[in-house]
Scaffold this motif. Structure first.
Motif, PDB file in Angstrom:
ATOM      1  N   GLN A 100      36.544  37.585  40.597  1.00 47.63           N
ATOM      2  CA  GLN A 100      37.997  38.570  41.775  1.00 47.63           C
ATOM      3  C   GLN A 100      39.227  37.673  41.575  1.00 47.63           C
ATOM      4  OE1 GLN A 100      34.338  37.879  44.654  1.00 47.63           O
ATOM      5  NE2 GLN A 100      35.709  39.201  45.715  1.00 47.63           N
TER       6      GLN A 100
ATOM      7  N   THR B  38      41.645  47.425  49.584  1.00 40.43           N
ATOM      8  CA  THR B  38      40.808  47.663  48.673  1.00 40.43           C
ATOM      9  C   THR B  38      40.389  46.048  47.925  1.00 40.43           C
ATOM     10  OG1 THR B  38      41.116  50.368  47.997  1.00 40.43           O
ATOM     11  CG2 THR B  38      40.178  48.235  46.603  1.00 40.43           C
TER      12      THR B  38
ATOM     13  N   ASP C  97      39.239  43.677  45.241  1.00 40.41           N
ATOM     14  CA  ASP C  97      38.919  44.398  43.600  1.00 40.41           C
ATOM     15  C   ASP C  97      37.870  43.492  43.511  1.00 40.41           C
ATOM     16  OD1 ASP C  97      42.739  44.311  42.942  1.00 40.41           O
ATOM     17  OD2 ASP C  97      40.730  45.805  44.073  1.00 40.41           O
TER      18      ASP C  97
ATOM     19  N   THR D 165      35.939  42.851  39.416  1.00 43.71           N
ATOM     20  CA  THR D 165      35.662  43.555  37.804  1.00 43.71           C
ATOM     21  C   THR D 165      34.229  42.584  37.455  1.00 43.71           C
ATOM     22  OG1 THR D 165      37.266  42.346  36.822  1.00 43.71           O
ATOM     23  CG2 THR D 165      37.772  44.311  37.328  1.00 43.71           C
TER      24      THR D 165
ATOM     25  N   SER E 185      34.678  47.585  36.921  1.00 42.33           N
ATOM     26  CA  SER E 185      34.971  47.367  37.731  1.00 42.33           C
ATOM     27  C   SER E 185      34.171  48.718  39.380  1.00 42.33           C
ATOM     28  CB  SER E 185      36.977  47.787  38.457  1.00 42.33           C
ATOM     29  OG  SER E 185      36.280  49.190  39.110  1.00 42.33           O
TER      30      SER E 185
ATOM     31  N   ASN F  70      34.964  48.045  43.331  1.00 42.22           N
ATOM     32  CA  ASN F  70      36.264  47.675  44.299  1.00 42.22           C
ATOM     33  C   ASN F  70      35.354  48.346  45.193  1.00 42.22           C
ATOM     34  OD1 ASN F  70      38.161  46.596  42.365  1.00 42.22           O
ATOM     35  ND2 ASN F  70      38.988  48.205  42.060  1.00 42.22           N
TER      36      ASN F  70
END
Lengths: 113, 114
Positions: B6, B20, B22, B24, B74, B76
């Protein structure tokens, strides 16, 4: 939904003493429970995986003799911090897997003075 | 190596706007689960949303939706119509393979402003 009850919610203890934290699954059987530690403004770090009726599996770097985990029944897991020191002060939180989800206890804030 | 990232330590959003957060991940295991949790200052962990690696559709739960892009690895979290009560830490977490523990990213602190 599934509920995990964690006690105490906070505890202050003197350096050198031991503290026991309990996590109970109230409406389901938890064969596996997980114990996490969280320092302020940091993430949850997995300490150990507790399996009912067997020895816990500790993550690398976690002292098993200091953080004793017992999972004697399908609804109760305990974490005992032995000979606590100020650096053990942290937020400890347990979690149990139930079907495909994870339920967390409300956490225990430990302060060692 | 399996890893969750993050990259946003803190985010601001105005009330009623969308935001949003994030996340991954990196894993070589084809079977994994992705979770988002909210942690208010009280410390409790509140489950928001789940996405399985084999799920074809993006998960949605009320104002929360997960933008799952498998090829990009990802996951999100999108919060629509932000509310002041959404101010909290948000953690992306993952399980993979035969392991059962949830492993967490570093978290994103979200502040919703009036």
């Amino acid at each position: 939904g599934a509920v995990v009850s964690q006690h105490p919610s906070w505890v202050i203890c003197k350096s050198g003493t031991s503290v026991k934290i309990e996590c109970r699954s109230l409406d389901f059987q938890a064969t596996t429970m997980f114990w996490y530690r969280q320092f302020p403004k940091q993430s949850l770090m997995l300490m150990a995986t507790s399996n009912e009726g067997s020895k816990a599996t500790y993550e690398q770097g976690v002292e098993k003799d200091k953080f004793l985990i017992n999972h004697a029944s399908l609804t109760l897991s305990t974490l005992t911090v032995t000979s606590a020191h100020p650096e053990d002060s942290s937020f400890y939180i347990c979690s149990a897997r139930e079907n495909y989800g994870y339920t967390f206890g409300s956490g225990t804030r430990l302060t060692v003075v | 190596a399996q890893k969750i990232t993050q990259t946003q330590p803190g985010m601001f959003v105005q009330e009623k706007e969308a935001v949003t957060l994030d996340c991954t991940y990196d894993t070589s295991d084809p079977s994994y689960g992705l979770f988002w949790y909210k942690q208010p200052s009280s410390g409790e962990m509140i489950f928001l949303i789940y996405q399985g690696s084999y799920d074809q559709q993006n998960a949605t739960e009320g104002r929360y939706s997960l933008n799952f892009q498998k090829a990009r690895k990802s996951a999100n979290l999108v919060i629509s119509a932000s509310q002041l009560g959404d101010s909290a830490m948000y953690f992306c977490a993952m399980t993979w393979g035969s392991g059962y523990a949830l492993n967490f990213g570093k978290g994103t602190s979200l502040l919703v402003t009036p």
